[in-house]
Design a protein around this motif. Structure first.
Motif, short mmCIF file in Angstrom:
data_model
loop_
_atom_site.label_atom_id
_atom_site.label_comp_id
_atom_site.label_asym_id
_atom_site.label_seq_id
_atom_site.Cartn_x
_atom_site.Cartn_y
_atom_site.Cartn_z
N THR A 29 7.48 -12.18 -45.53
CA THR A 29 8.84 -11.96 -45.08
C THR A 29 9.72 -13.12 -45.51
OG1 THR A 29 8.00 -10.82 -43.13
CG2 THR A 29 10.31 -11.54 -43.07
N ALA A 30 10.91 -12.80 -46.03
CA ALA A 30 11.84 -13.84 -46.45
C ALA A 30 12.26 -14.65 -45.23
CB ALA A 30 13.07 -13.22 -47.11
N GLN A 86 12.15 -6.14 -49.23
CA GLN A 86 13.46 -5.96 -48.60
C GLN A 86 14.15 -4.67 -49.02
OE1 GLN A 86 14.62 -8.09 -46.14
NE2 GLN A 86 12.54 -8.86 -46.38
N VAL A 112 11.27 -10.04 -52.14
CA VAL A 112 12.45 -9.29 -52.57
C VAL A 112 12.16 -7.80 -52.61
CG1 VAL A 112 14.05 -8.92 -54.48
CG2 VAL A 112 13.37 -11.25 -53.87
N ALA A 143 15.42 -16.96 -50.37
CA ALA A 143 13.99 -17.24 -50.52
C ALA A 143 13.72 -18.43 -51.43
CB ALA A 143 13.27 -16.00 -51.06
N SER A 160 14.39 -16.69 -42.51
CA SER A 160 15.77 -16.61 -42.04
C SER A 160 16.45 -17.96 -42.28
CB SER A 160 15.81 -16.27 -40.55
OG SER A 160 15.26 -17.34 -39.79
N THR A 218 18.53 -11.97 -50.65
CA THR A 218 17.15 -12.33 -50.35
C THR A 218 16.60 -13.33 -51.35
OG1 THR A 218 16.79 -10.13 -49.41
CG2 THR A 218 14.84 -11.43 -49.93
#
Length: 448
Positions: A141-142, A378, A375, A357, A144, A353
């Motif tokens: 997961t990218a 997403q 990516v 990232a 936050s 993203t």
């Protein structure tokens, strides 16, 4: 040293080593394939000529060279950044340096991925391909924005150094340097100590650079003795599209930004980046190339240490323009191969993203594929599509690393010029820094 040792410049010697390595690697692959490898027996043990050269000599020496470069990264960044920040008389200057550097890095990354996707949509590299995948990748997961900011601050700076977490090292070094500047006489004594350490480390960088032609040779020989030409040809359209966009971004985008934002000559920058670019191409690692990048910035481009010691380590950590280009083209390519139509919102999500990232992602070989998995996830594209491009990614990884470190120096030049930290006499002197390229090893004999 004899005159013959100085016959060629460092750049020429590195280039010769690279070409020689490519030629030897290709010859080894042609001569010693699975059916024609030369084997011999010693004391009952079977040895393969191909394995001795590729998996033995070239692999071992190449790993030693990469390890030698990585060995310098943490002490170089930590000591240089302390030396730089401890000399800042105006604390607000550090805030300006950070804002300008991060802002420019984010802008160039966004431009890179937008350019890549635009070119990919125009040329459509994935149309008409019916490829199958066998390898699966687990997407992460990218992070936050909140996580990125929190993770910048180390709870244990020693552990951060051991793990090579560059953002945490940068934050600790900056705070340490500011504290030294505010401590008076005690801070000055500590500062003198770190200045001496910095001088010794830079001499070590010079020594490693003189060994570079041999390191580049073994790295190129190892790579080109194992990579198959059929892999490149099967994905030629994708390969040359990514390669072309990387060249455009590295030569055109950076040149325009440098001229518009600083008024400096882009031709001078590109010429003086040759050594660092060759290092980056050979190692595929912005972090491993960092010692060479910093030497180039200080001695050839005339960037003050207080600027270079901050902007370049930061750039090696968060500036991933080359990787963003790969992600943009790869996303469009994989979507076209699988027949998935992406909306404008999806493309905007890719830009966001990929840019996010890139912050805090280590500048090491192959990290682009991990970021690409984020990516793809997403925009709901199959992550296993990465298997389609992994065969040619090694060569592209080398090229995009060279683009990344060129972008680092471009941003550093712009920031230095705006802060009065650029010596234009050095910048425009084509022979600046050349004396730093040669080490007289005979000095060791006199002291023996």
């Amino acid at each position: 040293m004899s005159q013959s040792a100085h016959k060629f410049s460092l750049t020429t010697r590195i280039f010769i080593g690279m070409i020689a390595g490519i030629v030897i690697g290709v010859l080894l692959q042609l001569l010693f394939d699975d059916s024609g490898d030369f084997t011999f027996s010693v004391f009952g043990f079977q040895f393969s000529a191909y394995s001795i050269f590729v998996d033995g000599i070239f692999s071992t020496l190449g790993q030693i060279f990469i390890a030698s470069l990585k060995m310098l990264v943490v002490p170089l960044v930590f000591v240089s950044l302390i030396c730089g920040t401890s000399t800042l008389s105006d604390p607000s200057k550090l805030g300006r340096l950070g804002a300008k550097s991060v802002g420019l890095y984010v802008v160039t990354t966004a431009i890179a991925i937008t350019l890549a996707m635009s070119m990919a949509l125009l040329i459509s590299p994935g149309e008409g391909l019916n490829l199958t995948t066998e390898t699966s990748f687990e997407a992460k997961t990218a992070p936050s924005l909140g996580d990125v900011i929190v993770n910048m601050f180390p709870s244990n700076p020693i552990n951060s150094m051991a793990q090579g977490n560059m953002l945490q090292i940068i934050v600790f070094a900056v705070l340490f340097g500011i504290s030294m500047a505010m401590t008076g006489e005690a801070g000055k004594r500590v500062s003198a100590f770190f200045e001496d350490i910095n001088t010794v480390i830079m001499r070590l960088v010079t020594i490693i650079m003189n060994l570079a032609p041999y390191g580049v040779f073994v790295l190129m020989a190892k790579l080109f003795s194992t990579i198959g030409g059929d892999t490149i040809f099967s994905l030629a359209k994708y390969f040359f599209l990514v390669f072309g966009v990387l060249i455009i971004h590295g030569l055109v985008t950076y040149s325009i930004l440098l001229k518009l934002l600083s008024g400096l000559s882009p031709v001078v920058l590109l010429k003086k980046m040759r050594d660092a670019a060759l290092f980056a191409f050979s190692t595929s690692s912005s972090s491993a190339t960092l010692p060479v990048t910093m030497e180039t910035a200080r001695n050839k481009l005339g960037i003050n240490n207080s600027v270079a010691s901050f902007t370049l380590p930061l750039g090696a950590t968060i500036n991933m323009d080359g990787t963003a280009i790969m992600q943009g083209v790869a996303t469009v390519f994989i979507a076209q191969v699988y027949g998935v139509d992406l909306s404008l919102g999806d493309y905007m999500m890719v830009v966001l993203t990929a840019t996010l990232a890139s912050i805090g992602t280590a500048g090491v070989p192959g990290v682009g594929l991990i970021m690409l998995a984020m990516v793809l996830q997403q925009v709901n594209l199959p992550v296993e599509g990465i298997a389609l491009i992994i065969g040619v990614d090694r060569l592209l990884d080398m090229t995009r690393t060279a683009v990344n470190i060129t972008g680092d120096c471009m941003v550093s030049c712009v920031v230095a010029k705006s802060e009065g930290g650029l010596d234009e006499d050095i910048y425009y002197n084509e022979h600046a820094g050349e004396k730093e390229e040669d080490v007289n090893f005979s000095e060791f004999d006199k002291n023996a």
